[in-house]
Design an enzyme around this catalytic site. Structure first.
Site, PDB file in Angstrom:
ATOM      1  N   GLU A  91       0.640  -4.468   4.406  1.00 32.21           N
ATOM      2  CA  GLU A  91       0.578  -5.918   4.587  1.00 32.21           C
ATOM      3  C   GLU A  91       1.537  -6.418   5.659  1.00 32.21           C
ATOM      4  O   GLU A  91       2.609  -5.859   5.855  1.00 32.21           O
ATOM      5  CB  GLU A  91       1.002  -6.608   3.279  1.00 32.21           C
ATOM      6  N   CYS A 104       6.649 -10.727   8.952  1.00 33.10           N
ATOM      7  CA  CYS A 104       7.294  -9.866   7.967  1.00 33.10           C
ATOM      8  C   CYS A 104       6.448  -8.598   7.907  1.00 33.10           C
ATOM      9  O   CYS A 104       5.269  -8.643   7.560  1.00 33.10           O
ATOM     10  CB  CYS A 104       7.314 -10.572   6.617  1.00 33.10           C
ATOM     11  N   CYS A 111       6.629   2.601  -1.755  1.00 34.72           N
ATOM     12  CA  CYS A 111       8.090   2.677  -1.679  1.00 34.72           C
ATOM     13  C   CYS A 111       8.577   3.527  -2.852  1.00 34.72           C
ATOM     14  O   CYS A 111       7.983   3.512  -3.923  1.00 34.72           O
ATOM     15  CB  CYS A 111       8.672   1.266  -1.788  1.00 34.72           C
ATOM     16  N   CYS A 115      12.521  -0.627  -7.586  1.00 34.33           N
ATOM     17  CA  CYS A 115      13.091  -1.897  -8.077  1.00 34.33           C
ATOM     18  C   CYS A 115      12.135  -2.544  -9.100  1.00 34.33           C
ATOM     19  O   CYS A 115      10.928  -2.599  -8.884  1.00 34.33           O
ATOM     20  CB  CYS A 115      13.347  -2.863  -6.928  1.00 34.33           C
ATOM     21  N   CYS A 118       9.619  -5.550  -8.093  1.00 35.79           N
ATOM     22  CA  CYS A 118       8.917  -5.483  -6.809  1.00 35.79           C
ATOM     23  C   CYS A 118       7.562  -4.809  -6.946  1.00 35.79           C
ATOM     24  O   CYS A 118       7.447  -3.714  -7.496  1.00 35.79           O
ATOM     25  CB  CYS A 118       9.780  -4.737  -5.803  1.00 35.79           C
ATOM     26  N   CYS A 332       5.876  -9.390  -1.126  1.00 36.97           N
ATOM     27  CA  CYS A 332       5.813  -7.927  -1.055  1.00 36.97           C
ATOM     28  C   CYS A 332       4.779  -7.202  -1.884  1.00 36.97           C
ATOM     29  O   CYS A 332       4.888  -7.097  -3.088  1.00 36.97           O
ATOM     30  CB  CYS A 332       7.149  -7.344  -1.491  1.00 36.97           C
TER      31      CYS A 332
HETATM   32  N1  SAH Z   1      13.151  -2.376   0.749  1.00 36.43           N
HETATM   33  C1  SAH Z   1      13.851  -3.404   1.426  1.00 36.43           C
HETATM   34  C2  SAH Z   1      12.969  -4.458   2.092  1.00 36.43           C
HETATM   35  C3  SAH Z   1      11.719  -4.925   1.391  1.00 36.43           C
HETATM   36  S1  SAH Z   1      11.715  -6.226   0.243  1.00 36.43           S
HETATM   37  C4  SAH Z   1      14.822  -4.065   0.487  1.00 36.43           C
HETATM   38  O1  SAH Z   1      14.838  -3.728  -0.682  1.00 36.43           O
HETATM   39  O2  SAH Z   1      15.605  -4.892   0.922  1.00 36.43           O
HETATM   40  C5  SAH Z   1      12.317  -7.714   0.906  1.00 36.43           C
HETATM   41  C6  SAH Z   1      13.059  -8.519  -0.144  1.00 36.43           C
HETATM   42  O3  SAH Z   1      12.205  -9.057  -1.164  1.00 36.43           O
HETATM   43  C7  SAH Z   1      14.083  -7.682  -0.876  1.00 36.43           C
HETATM   44  O4  SAH Z   1      15.279  -8.411  -1.012  1.00 36.43           O
HETATM   45  C8  SAH Z   1      13.431  -7.474  -2.219  1.00 36.43           C
HETATM   46  O5  SAH Z   1      14.373  -7.138  -3.191  1.00 36.43           O
HETATM   47  C9  SAH Z   1      12.758  -8.811  -2.437  1.00 36.43           C
HETATM   48  N2  SAH Z   1      11.725  -8.833  -3.459  1.00 36.43           N
HETATM   49  C10 SAH Z   1      10.892  -7.848  -3.842  1.00 36.43           C
HETATM   50  N3  SAH Z   1      10.094  -8.264  -4.842  1.00 36.43           N
HETATM   51  C11 SAH Z   1      10.425  -9.536  -5.103  1.00 36.43           C
HETATM   52  C12 SAH Z   1       9.961 -10.516  -6.024  1.00 36.43           C
HETATM   53  N4  SAH Z   1       8.990 -10.239  -6.894  1.00 36.43           N
HETATM   54  N5  SAH Z   1      10.539 -11.730  -5.998  1.00 36.43           N
HETATM   55  C13 SAH Z   1      11.513 -12.008  -5.106  1.00 36.43           C
HETATM   56  N6  SAH Z   1      11.989 -11.152  -4.229  1.00 36.43           N
HETATM   57  C14 SAH Z   1      11.463  -9.908  -4.213  1.00 36.43           C
END
Ligand code: SAH
Length: 345
Positions: A91, A104, A111, A115, A118, A332
């Site tokens: 995406e 973005c 990944c 987390c 995510c 994301c």
């Molecule tokens: N892997 C990298 C970049 C990708 S995510 C990282 O972890 O930083 C970009 C941002 O969106 C990160 O801060 C991630 O933690 C956040 N993110 C992911 N899922 C999310 C969600 N459901 N709500 C809010 N932020 C989210």
């Protein structure tokens, strides 16, 4: 980076062309065409036909195909789901900000960071993207939308520092004057906190903005939602941030997804404040985007405001990220996830 001209520097393309018996000036021609976002070698009209044919047979362009496009009715945000040459999808989101159009982009298919909040990590890591596949997202978002892109955030699917070499090459390419010429100062890279890679990035002394996905003020909270914290606990992460600042003089952005009852209490804000003292930091609070598969919920507006006030009163600038594209699953990995599920069904 072999076999993909668009992952190569102009000098490397020059080497390939030299072996094909071509004069030196062709390298710049080819490089410029590729970085304009041509869809076939046929469009490279100032190259001899025979050379175009040879290149097409040896170096497939693998142009990504738009398989879904969603446009927000509220703010003009556009999300593209691309199908890559091997059938995998990633995406890209185009956002209109007052300072310029921002994309973005994704750095991996899936990944492996795991987390809890995510959507990108649910199916694990499928594969890393090649430099040209990262670049193509910027190029073809510009071509498809007709909007000139001036800013990039590496905050899509994937962990950029887990695909270090390809991401570094992408940065070099997108920043090149004969290419898109996007300033490093207009590029942000976000990481969940791979400490050794932060140190490796610091050595490069790039002018990009570094964003750290912190999401918790201590190990107890981070361990609950971010497995990476078990490998690199918060003290080590923040020590790496100090080293990064010492090496680059670039202020660090901390992303903090506000999760109801988990990391949004008054005590959490106060602890975060203590932790970030002495660091040139900025906190970017993100109201959690709800992901279907996850029980976690976004914080209330009051909790967000209270948190922000504690940080600001303590001298740490904190902003609440405006959520763009809320009506189109623009966070994301959600669109890829939906599409893959539908395809399977
Ligand atoms: N892997 C990298 C970049 C990708 S995510 C990282 O972890 O930083 C970009 C941002 O969106 C990160 O801060 C991630 O933690 C956040 N993110 C992911 N899922 C999310 C969600 N459901 N709500 C809010 N932020 C989210």
């Amino acid at each position: 980076m072999k076999n993909h001209l668009k992952s190569m520097t102009a000098a490397e393309i020059g080497q390939v062309l030299k072996e094909l018996g071509q004069p030196a000036f062709r390298a710049k021609q080819v490089y410029t065409w590729l970085h304009k976002g041509v869809r076939s070698y046929e469009e490279m009209t100032n190259l001899p036909k025979a050379l175009r044919d040879t290149l097409a047979a040896t170096y497939p362009l693998n142009i990504p195909k738009v398989v879904r496009k969603q446009e927000s009715q509220r703010d003009g945000t556009i999300k593209y789901l691309w199908e890559l040459h091997d059938g995998n999808c990633v995406e890209t989101v185009l956002m209109r900000y007052h300072y310029g159009n921002t994309v973005c982009i994704s750095t991996e298919v899936g990944c492996r960071m795991g987390c809890a909040f995510c959507a990108s990590t649910i199916g694990g890591l499928v594969r890393k993207l090649e430099p040209y596949e990262i670049l193509d997202q910027v190029l073809f978002t510009q071509v498809e939308s007709g909007q000139p892109i001036s800013h990039i955030v590496l905050m899509g699917i994937g962990e950029p520092l887990d695909n270090f070499d390809n991401v570094m090459r992408f940065l070099e390419l997108v920043n090149s004057p004969e290419g898109m010429n996007i300033s490093m100062r207009h590029i942000s890279l976000s990481t969940c906190g791979l400490v050794p890679m932060i140190d490796k990035l610091a050595e490069k002394k790039l002018q990009i903005s570094l964003a750290i996905s912190l999401h918790g003020p201590n190990d107890e909270i981070r361990n609950r939602i971010m497995p990476v914290n078990k490998a690199y606990p918060i003290d080590e992460l923040l020590a790496a941030c100090h080293r990064y600042y010492a090496a680059t003089s670039r202020r660090i952005h901390f992303e903090y997804a506000m999760i109801d009852g988990l990391n949004d209490r008054e005590a959490d804000a106060k602890e975060l404040l203590r932790r970030l003292k002495g660091l040139q930091a900025h906190v970017n609070m993100i109201p959690l985007n709800h992901v279907e598969e996850s029980p976690l919920k976004p914080s209330s507006r009051q909790a967000v405001q209270r948190f922000q006030k504690i940080l600001e009163d303590g001298g740490i600038p904190a902003t609440v990220r405006r959520t763009l594209g809320g009506d189109i699953d623009a966070s994301c990995g959600q669109l890829r996830r939906k599409y893959t599920k539908e395809k399977k069904a």
